[in-house]
Structure formats: C-alpha cells, structure tokens
Design an enzyme around this catalytic site. Sequence first.
Site, PDB file in Angstrom:
ATOM      1  N   ARG A  28       0.865  -1.183   0.000  1.00 22.95           N
ATOM      2  CA  ARG A  28       0.000   0.000   0.000  1.00 22.95           C
ATOM      3  C   ARG A  28       0.899   1.230   0.000  1.00 22.95           C
ATOM      4  NH1 ARG A  28       0.783  -1.666   5.068  1.00 22.95           N
ATOM      5  NH2 ARG A  28       1.162  -0.144   6.716  1.00 22.95           N
ATOM      6  N   VAL A  29       0.307   2.367  -0.207  1.00 26.23           N
ATOM      7  CA  VAL A  29       1.041   3.617  -0.121  1.00 26.23           C
ATOM      8  C   VAL A  29       1.196   3.955   1.364  1.00 26.23           C
ATOM      9  CG1 VAL A  29       0.962   6.077  -0.640  1.00 26.23           C
ATOM     10  CG2 VAL A  29       0.201   4.433  -2.345  1.00 26.23           C
TER      11      VAL A  29
END
Length: 131
Positions: A28-29
């Site tokens: 994920r970011v």
Amino acid sequence: LNNYRNAGTVEFLVDKNGKHYFMEVNPRVQVEHTVTEEITGIDIVQSQIMIASGKTLPELGLTQDTIAYPTSYAMQCRVTTENPAHDFMPDTGTIDVFRMPCGFGIRLDDGPGFPGAKITPHYDSLLVKIT
C-alpha cells in the site's frame, strides 16, 4: 509478492558498509509517501490510480533508468492531538486556535485542523502532515 502490480513499499536498513537488511513489505502507499514524492517529483497516488486502470510502469515513464536519483532532502512532521501527559493517547475537544504553517517548499496534507473543529475519539488523531 508474486505478480503484485501496484504501489507498495519495501523497507530496508543499510549498514555503514552498504549491506542491506530487509525489514518489511507493505502493499500500500505509506503515510510517508509525501517525502518520496517531494524528492522524486513522482505523484505516487496518481501513479497508483493509473496502474490500477491498466497502465504499465513503462507507459507512465516509471522505470528505474528514468527515475532521477534524488538530489534533495525532505522530512515529514505530523501534527496530532496526542497527549504526552497521558501516554500519547488521542485527546478530544474543540480546537480553539489553529494556524497552518506556510512558506516556500512546505507541503500540507491536512485534515480536521481548523478553529472550531470538534475532535472526537472515533477517528485518527492526525490533524495535518507537513512535508
């Protein structure tokens, strides 16, 4: 991450001899992505959306040989409602005074930080990220 096709973070520690030690992979970011965006000029969130729509890294111009080595530095500060007198538990109440920093090179990713905001225990204590 076999066949993983999107933004993510691979974290390493590097010792004084340049030896890398793997820490973790996050598919994920990360909240700290703004630091990378500032030193590379790449909009990671926009790139993630484009990849999800079917674009490839080469189509986005994001291959290792096209990403310039960073020549600058960035850091991030998070302004929260955590209370150090109570083991950094989130604090609640109404914000009476709140003034955002400003100036050249300051990036603000803000949330509920403004005068009159009601801070409840039901959400994250982050008011603003300053990069």
